[in-house]
Design a protein around this motif. Structure first.
Motif, PDB file in Angstrom:
ATOM      1  N   LEU A  24       0.809  -1.231   0.000  1.00 19.95           N
ATOM      2  CA  LEU A  24       0.000   0.000   0.000  1.00 19.95           C
ATOM      3  C   LEU A  24       0.844   1.283   0.000  1.00 19.95           C
ATOM      4  CD1 LEU A  24      -2.900  -0.980   2.465  1.00 19.95           C
ATOM      5  CD2 LEU A  24      -2.851  -1.162  -0.032  1.00 19.95           C
ATOM      6  N   THR A  25       1.966   1.228  -0.704  1.00 19.43           N
ATOM      7  CA  THR A  25       2.776   2.458  -0.806  1.00 19.43           C
ATOM      8  C   THR A  25       2.837   2.968  -2.240  1.00 19.43           C
ATOM      9  OG1 THR A  25       4.784   1.136  -1.077  1.00 19.43           O
ATOM     10  CG2 THR A  25       4.258   1.875   1.160  1.00 19.43           C
ATOM     11  N   ALA A  26       2.165   2.284  -3.171  1.00 20.11           N
ATOM     12  CA  ALA A  26       2.171   2.742  -4.569  1.00 20.11           C
ATOM     13  C   ALA A  26       1.372   4.040  -4.678  1.00 20.11           C
ATOM     14  CB  ALA A  26       1.573   1.660  -5.466  1.00 20.11           C
ATOM     15  N   PRO A  27       1.704   4.871  -5.680  1.00 17.62           N
ATOM     16  CA  PRO A  27       0.959   6.130  -5.859  1.00 17.62           C
ATOM     17  C   PRO A  27      -0.556   5.920  -5.923  1.00 17.62           C
ATOM     18  CG  PRO A  27       2.871   6.072  -7.310  1.00 17.62           C
ATOM     19  CD  PRO A  27       2.812   4.729  -6.640  1.00 17.62           C
ATOM     20  N   LYS A  28      -0.983   4.802  -6.501  1.00 14.27           N
ATOM     21  CA  LYS A  28      -2.436   4.576  -6.628  1.00 14.27           C
ATOM     22  C   LYS A  28      -3.101   4.335  -5.262  1.00 14.27           C
ATOM     23  CE  LYS A  28      -2.069  -0.437  -7.541  1.00 14.27           C
ATOM     24  NZ  LYS A  28      -2.420  -0.986  -6.239  1.00 14.27           N
TER      25      LYS A  28
END
Lengths: 208, 348
Positions: free
Chosen positions: B205-209
């Motif tokens: 849960l660290t992706a830009p999305k």
């Protein structure tokens, strides 16, 4: 004078003294033990018009019964007794229902998971106290009588289904057992079923 | 104030006088859980019932007080394992009836923050907990990021794990690597000689999305699977698994996400304070990275003593004492266990 408590089915609290019931308070719900246990103890004490300091012991039903609820009553009873410095008097819960019944009786209560807890009683002994012939044990709910009959040696019994173990009868029974110097129930809960868990095997493969 | 905590696998009874810690006794069913490789709720609940009265007696003895000296009682009402919580609640209600003391049902997660209020003999100069603060609570059952503006009236959940708790991930990866339960200390030990940069495991849960919906949420399930795949691939190639490198790289992935999100919350909310709590705080690398990053960001970091970070009754008593000081009435006598009690409800 005893406080009596049972949460092996519904929740029931009572105060008894010298063979007399001074007060009884109960709720039939089988999933609200933690919510109501304190209130029912308070109601029983208030109904009997006594203070906790007047108590000489705390009788408590040790099951069998659904574990989560059963533990609430035992935890509460131990806390009351511990705080007052008086003994916990454990009782086999269905014995309370068999007390005072003249004929052989099969006491049946819910055990969840489509099982029931059953205990088969003979006619009472010379003192009028319940005599367990078989159980307590678990059996599939649709085969309880067969399970009991297999151990009944041909005696005929009346079936008694219960959704509440009355604490007043439990307390009266504890008084009688104490007075006669009879053994009480087990010190630990009658779970009759091991925790539903097994040691893990090797980790499962996640790659194709 | 006496506090009882039974939300997971530790039976805790603590006694405090205002903010002074008088006793903190903990009985753990960890040894019984070890053979199952994790916390089995029914095993935990049975152990609570056995341990409660002895733990209570030990706490009173440690504090050198009797029940007659107490002014009020507190007990964890949630969140946690329902069957485990109910043992504590049953005992607390029995105790309340026998003594006539008022009883407060307390939120377990807010309790972890309250632990930082307590003063012990050895840490008299730790200074005071200042609010507002960001709080990162990491244990075998929880991974939560809170914004605490007021301990009793304004606690906001910024995010939490959407699958495994961080401590649970440590246990599962340890098992994968053939290390015993509980996994945290074992991974720590194995990682000591490993290279945390050896393998780049995913940061959940660290992706830009994810920034919009899950900025402060955590996910460790994918990381656990990634480690499993890596280990399986190595074994398929006939290689020996470099346990220290895997352990160090896994641990780095966990603490990287935890600390990055916590400090992101400090930045976004303009709050230069971060509090850590929960059993995973025992992890050396988590404390180390939190210290480095907090210092770099100009954030003051607070970590309560370890015995107050793991689940304990003293932190529940600490919140109870705050409730009494604030003049709050005792909880409704019919309160029950709420396994998903939200942090916005400090008192049951």
């Amino acid at each position: 004078m005893l406080l009596a408590l049972d949460t092996s089915a519904g929740t029931s609290a009572a105060v008894v003294r010298d063979g007399r019931v001074l007060a009884r308070a109960e709720e039939a719900g089988t999933r609200s033990h933690a919510e109501v246990v304190g209130v029912l103890i308070a109601d029983a004490l208030a109904g009997a018009d006594v203070s906790p300091r007047d108590l000489d012991g705390v009788a408590v039903g040790m099951g069998p019964g659904p574990f989560t609820g059963l533990r609430v009553g035992i935890a509460a009873a131990r806390a009351v007794a511990g705080a007052l410095g008086i003994p916990v008097l454990p009782v086999v819960s269905p014995d309370a229902l068999a007390l005072g019944r003249a004929e052989p009786t099969l006491v049946v209560t819910d055990a969840r998971r489509r099982e029931s807890a059953w205990t088969l009683y003979d006619t009472p002994d010379a003192e009028g106290l319940p005599v367990r012939r078989a159980g307590p044990a678990h059996a599939p709910s649709d085969a309880v009588e067969e399970a009991a009959a297999a151990l009944a040696s041909g005696i005929r019994f009346t079936r008694l289904d219960a959704s509440l173990i009355p604490a007043d009868a439990l307390g009266l029974l504890a008084e009688r057992l104490l007075a006669l110097g009879r053994p009480l129930g087990p010190a630990e809960p009658l779970y009759l079923r091991a925790p539903d868990a097994s040691p893990p095997g090797a980790p499962k493969r996640v790659s194709a | 104030m006496l506090g009882i905590e039974t939300s997971c696998d530790e039976t805790g009874v603590g006694i405090v006088r205002g903010r002074d810690l008088l006793a903190n006794v903990i009985a753990s069913s960890m040894e019984e859980q070890a053979r199952f490789g994790g916390v089995v709720p029914e095993v935990a609940a049975r152990a609570h019932l056995e341990a409660l009265q002895p733990t209570l007696a030990a706490a009173l003895a440690e504090a050198g007080v009797g029940l007659a000296d107490l002014d009020a009682l507190a007990v964890t009402s949630g969140p946690g394992l329902a069957g485990a919580l109910m043992v504590g609640i049953g005992a607390a209600k029995g105790l309340a009836q026998a003594t006539g003391l008022p009883l407060y049902g307390v939120n377990h997660l807010v309790g972890h923050v309250g632990a930082d209020l307590l003063r012990t003999e050895t840490d008299a100069d730790r200074g005071e907990l200042e609010l507002p603060t960001i709080a990162l609570l990491v244990s075998g059952g929880h991974t939560s990021l809170l914004l605490v503006r007021d301990l009793l009236d304004d606690v906001e959940l910024l995010g939490e794990t959407i699958d495994d708790a961080a401590g649970e991930a440590f246990d599962k990866v340890a098992r994968l690597l053939g290390l015993p339960y509980p996994g945290g200390p074992e991974i720590d030990r194995a990682a000591a000689s490993g290279d945390p940069g050896a393998i780049r495991f995913p940061r959940g849960l660290t992706a830009p999305k994810d920034r919009d919906r899950h900025r402060y949420d955590f996910s460790f399930s994918g990381l656990k699977t990634a480690v499993a795949r890596w280990v399986e691939a190595a074994r398929d190639r006939g290689e020996e698994v470099a346990v220290p490198d895997v352990a160090a790289s896994f641990r780095e992935a966990v603490v990287d996400v935890l600390t990055a999100k916590a400090l992101d919350a400090c930045r976004e909310h303009g709050i230069p304070r971060l509090l850590l709590g929960g059993g995973v705080v025992a992890n050396r690398r988590l404390r180390e990275l939190a210290e480095t990053r907090a210092a770099d960001a100009g954030v003051a970091l607070r970590i309560p003593p370890l015995a107050l970070c793991t689940d304990n009754g003293a932190m529940i008593a600490a919140i109870g004492a705050q409730l009494v000081d604030a003049g709050r009435p005792p909880s409704d006598p019919r309160f029950g266990a709420d396994s998903t009690l939200p942090v916005t409800r400090v008192q049951a």
